[in-house]
Design a protein around this motif. Structure first.
Motif, mmCIF file in Angstrom:
data_model
loop_
_atom_site.group_PDB
_atom_site.id
_atom_site.type_symbol
_atom_site.label_atom_id
_atom_site.label_comp_id
_atom_site.label_asym_id
_atom_site.label_seq_id
_atom_site.Cartn_x
_atom_site.Cartn_y
_atom_site.Cartn_z
ATOM 1 N N ALA A 31 44.169 50.037 55.740
ATOM 2 C CA ALA A 31 44.148 50.284 54.303
ATOM 3 C C ALA A 31 43.253 49.270 53.611
ATOM 4 N N ALA A 32 42.608 49.713 52.544
ATOM 5 C CA ALA A 32 41.722 48.843 51.764
ATOM 6 C C ALA A 32 42.323 48.638 50.375
ATOM 7 N N TYR A 33 42.265 47.421 49.906
ATOM 8 C CA TYR A 33 42.825 47.088 48.603
ATOM 9 C C TYR A 33 41.750 46.396 47.761
ATOM 10 N N TYR A 34 41.676 46.782 46.490
ATOM 11 C CA TYR A 34 40.688 46.196 45.597
ATOM 12 C C TYR A 34 41.326 45.909 44.242
ATOM 13 N N ARG A 35 40.812 44.874 43.603
ATOM 14 C CA ARG A 35 41.260 44.500 42.268
ATOM 15 C C ARG A 35 40.124 44.764 41.293
ATOM 16 N N CYS A 36 40.452 45.456 40.206
ATOM 17 C CA CYS A 36 39.457 45.787 39.191
ATOM 18 C C CYS A 36 38.926 44.504 38.550
ATOM 19 N N ALA A 37 37.775 44.610 37.922
ATOM 20 C CA ALA A 37 37.217 43.470 37.200
ATOM 21 C C ALA A 37 38.157 42.986 36.107
ATOM 22 N N ALA B 242 33.289 39.884 43.539
ATOM 23 C CA ALA B 242 33.013 38.474 43.297
ATOM 24 C C ALA B 242 34.317 37.814 42.888
ATOM 25 N N ASP B 243 34.644 36.678 43.517
ATOM 26 C CA ASP B 243 35.870 35.936 43.195
ATOM 27 C C ASP B 243 37.120 36.798 43.331
ATOM 28 N N GLY B 244 37.137 37.648 44.361
ATOM 29 C CA GLY B 244 38.322 38.443 44.643
ATOM 30 C C GLY B 244 38.501 39.678 43.785
ATOM 31 N N ARG B 245 37.516 39.989 42.963
ATOM 32 C CA ARG B 245 37.598 41.179 42.114
ATOM 33 C C ARG B 245 36.307 41.977 42.224
ATOM 34 N N LEU B 246 36.400 43.248 41.870
ATOM 35 C CA LEU B 246 35.182 44.025 41.695
ATOM 36 C C LEU B 246 34.398 43.447 40.518
ATOM 37 N N VAL B 247 33.098 43.514 40.610
ATOM 38 C CA VAL B 247 32.268 42.962 39.542
ATOM 39 C C VAL B 247 32.427 43.798 38.277
ATOM 40 N N PRO B 248 32.187 43.216 37.093
ATOM 41 C CA PRO B 248 32.240 44.001 35.855
ATOM 42 C C PRO B 248 31.316 45.222 35.937
ATOM 43 N N ARG B 249 31.814 46.343 35.429
ATOM 44 C CA ARG B 249 31.092 47.623 35.473
ATOM 45 C C ARG B 249 30.611 47.904 36.895
ATOM 46 N N PHE B 250 31.552 47.790 37.819
ATOM 47 C CA PHE B 250 31.220 47.950 39.245
ATOM 48 C C PHE B 250 30.636 49.318 39.557
ATOM 49 N N TRP B 251 30.911 50.301 38.729
ATOM 50 C CA TRP B 251 30.394 51.653 38.956
ATOM 51 C C TRP B 251 28.897 51.744 38.699
ATOM 52 N N GLU B 252 28.311 50.710 38.116
ATOM 53 C CA GLU B 252 26.867 50.674 37.899
ATOM 54 C C GLU B 252 26.174 49.668 38.812
#
Length: 233
Positions: free
Chosen positions: A164-170, A91-101
């Motif tokens: 390649a895949a790139y992700y930004r943490c919450a 969401a908004d260019g980042r992984l959602v908070p506590r994305f592991w859940e």
């Protein structure tokens, strides 16, 4: 430039191939397929959204010279009742908070958990019941990223099968590569273990339907579970 004016040789970050032994483990080991997991004092054996205890697929101590995460303990869990791919939720260019859940559509929640722990203590009293316990060893090597040369490895750089895949943490930090598991990698299970859905054999389990897995983690270590599995579909 070095002191003598010569340009320093560019070097790749250290990386290690993960090798699985053939002799079953009869004792706790920090580097293992299956076996008894090690947890920090504030961590517990993860459970799936369905309530089932997740299966420990493998765990290992990362060598000290692995970039960003050296010296930490990596543990990979996946529920044996579910076979699906990992679907990062952003969401908004980042992984959602506590994305592991976060829910993994069409599933109602998360069925995997990957932990990077700083100081896991004594092993759990009970071993992983399904996956057959085998020793792991790490061998320094250089991944040439050549065709059809996908390695089970930690450190170095990801050998992406596609783009390649790139992700930004919450927390706002760009995730960094930790580990790669090849496509169709089988993990042997004990006879009589529950059969994993949508796999080709009854005597093995696979991570994320056997897709190639890239583990990307938060270098700021905002949470031990801030590790994202990315699949090559």
């Amino acid at each position: 430039m070095s002191e003598d004016g010569l340009e320093e040789e560019w070097s790749l970050p250290p990386e290690y191939e993960i090798e699985i032994g053939a002799e079953p483990l009869d004792r706790p080991a920090r580097n293992s397929v299956g076996g008894r997991p090690y947890f920090d004092d504030d961590q517990e054996w993860p459970h799936c959204f369905c309530g089932e205890q997740m299966t420990l697929f493998f765990q290992l101590d990362l060598p000290e010279d692995v970039r960003y995460f050296g010296g930490e303990h990596l543990s990979v869990f996946h529920c044996a009742r579910h076979s699906a791919t990992s679907e990062p939720v952003t969401a908004d260019g980042r992984l959602v908070p506590r994305f592991w859940e976060a829910a993994q559509p069409p599933l109602m929640g998360s069925f995997w958990r990957v932990l990077l722990q700083r100081d896991p203590g004594i092993p759990e009293p009970d071993p992983e019941p399904a996956v057959r316990a085998l020793p792991l060893s790490l061998r320094p090597f250089v991944d040439g990223h050549g065709p059809y040369e996908v390695h089970f490895k930690v450190g170095g750089t990801a050998a992406w099968a596609h783009e390649a895949a790139y992700y930004r943490c919450a927390c706002g930090t760009d995730l960094a590569f930790v580990c790669q598991v090849p496509q169709d990698h089988d993990f042997e299970v004990h006879p009589g273990s529950p059969v994993q859905p949508d796999v080709f054999r009854d005597d093995t389990y696979r991570l994320f339907l056997g897709n190639e897995v890239y583990l990307l983690a938060c270098p700021k270590r905002c949470d031990p579970a801030a590790v994202l599995p990315v699949n090559a579909h």
